[in-house]
Design an enzyme around this catalytic site. Structure first.
Site, PDB file in Angstrom:
ATOM      1  N   CYS A 176      37.833  30.552  66.851  1.00  0.00           N
ATOM      2  CA  CYS A 176      37.281  29.798  67.979  1.00  0.00           C
ATOM      3  C   CYS A 176      36.822  28.406  67.565  1.00  0.00           C
ATOM      4  O   CYS A 176      35.942  28.249  66.721  1.00  0.00           O
ATOM      5  CB  CYS A 176      36.105  30.572  68.577  1.00  0.00           C
ATOM      6  SG  CYS A 176      35.241  29.669  69.876  1.00  0.00           S
TER       7      CYS A 176
ATOM      8  N   CYS B 170      41.994  -2.478  34.893  1.00  0.00           N
ATOM      9  CA  CYS B 170      41.324  -2.422  33.596  1.00  0.00           C
ATOM     10  C   CYS B 170      40.550  -1.104  33.536  1.00  0.00           C
ATOM     11  O   CYS B 170      39.531  -0.942  34.213  1.00  0.00           O
ATOM     12  CB  CYS B 170      40.386  -3.612  33.448  1.00  0.00           C
ATOM     13  SG  CYS B 170      39.648  -3.766  31.811  1.00  0.00           S
TER      14      CYS B 170
END
Length: 333
Positions: A22, A305
């Protein structure tokens, strides 16, 4: 799956699709989560178009919720943990008092990262011994999402008394309380994970990935590594970068022109150290990796980096045995 067009284009927004019986009962737990932007009830998984409440199950659809969330504030793994705590994943015939295929549970994945995370989450749940029966909740490719009728949306707010009676009467409330009352919460699990990482990682790896640290240049494992292979996250193992995109930037840290799998990289604005930079983190593990700059070489002009301590290198000859055979073609000449 079709997200709301107004939400498309924002890289930090993604959509998740869950079926847990539900949909009235599935909305509230997700709407309470910080980082969830919207939750809608609807139908998905079937073969018919524009299903309605009266016919969705006949068309093969399930009741589902569409969750739009901010990846900077909440992870897909946290959504999965919330999902498991709302359902009975051992029930193949429905959920609680609601029987039939339209009420069965399922995880619909929108991309490969979601699929892998869902598979891992299901395996982790099975290993925790919470349920004595096999887990039957399927993990399926996402299909078109059809919003349910307006009266179903936020039903628990519009009809709170009827909702509470239904939730308790269906057996869901008692099952979830009995099943999960002695199981650590997500926050407790996070604490346990941190402790586990402290044991599994070196102090430097933990400092870099979990505390946004930076290792010294020219004195780290991979800055000068020229071997062919790929680099994966030291915590999760998700593929991040390839040696085919690695170059010597002269900075003393491993540098790459692009990610190997773009979806595995998340970027954040970093205003620390009295400057504005773009931080790079991994998607699944949320590990701090490093930063990306716009001073790299062609063809991208970017320089990722990255800290060696956030990475683990997998040589090209080891890709198959580590389940990474899909990247072997990068090194076949």
């Amino acid at each position: 799956m079709q997200p709301d067009p107004d939400k498309e284009g924002a890289s930090n927004q993604q959509t998740a699709l869950f079926a847990g019986g539900c949909f009235w009962c599935m909305e509230p737990p997700f709407e309470k989560l910080d980082g969830v932007l919207s939750v809608r009830s609807g139908y998905a998984g079937g073969a018919t178009e524009n299903p309605r409440y009266e016919n969705y199950a006949r068309g093969g659809h399930l009741e589902v919720i569409e969750v739009v969330y901010d990846t900077n504030r909440i992870t897909y793994n946290e959504l999965l943990e919330t999902f498991w705590r709302q359902i009975d994943p051992t029930d193949a015939g429905g959920q609680f008092a609601d029987r039939g295929s339209g009420y069965t549970s399922a995880i619909f994945y929108a991309n490969e990262n979601q699929r892998l995370a869902a598979v891992q989450s299901k395996e982790n749940l099975a290993s925790r011994g919470i349920f004595t029966k096999p887990l039957v909740t399927p993990i399926l490719p996402a299909s078109h999402f059809y919003p349910a009728e307006d009266y179903h949306q936020d039903y628990y707010k519009k009809n709170p008394i009827r909702y509470q009676l239904y939730r308790a009467g269906s057996g869901r409330e008692n099952f979830l309380k009995t099943t999960w009352q002695h199981v650590p919460t997500v926050e407790t699990d996070k604490t346990d994970m941190k402790e586990d990482l402290k044991k599994r990682l070196t102090p430097l790896q933990y400092e870099v990935t979990q505390k946004d640290g930076t290792e010294p240049p020219f004195n780290n494992e991979y800055w000068n590594n020229k071997e062919e292979g790929i680099y994966v996250d030291i915590v999760s193992g998700e593929p991040l970068f390839s040696s085919t995109d690695k170059y010597d930037s002269g900075t003393g840290w491993p540098s790459f022109t692009r990610p190997l799998v773009a979806d595995n990289i998340v970027e954040h604005t970093d205003r620390r150290l009295f400057m504005v930079r773009t931080e790079v983190r991994s998607r699944q593990a949320d590990s701090h990796l490093g930063h990306v700059f716009k001073d790299g070489p062609a063809p991208t002009g970017l320089r990722y980096c990255i800290n060696s301590a956030a990475l683990r290198f997998v040589a090209k000859d080891d890709l198959e045995q580590e389940g990474l055979a899909e990247f072997r073609h990068l090194f076949d000449k």
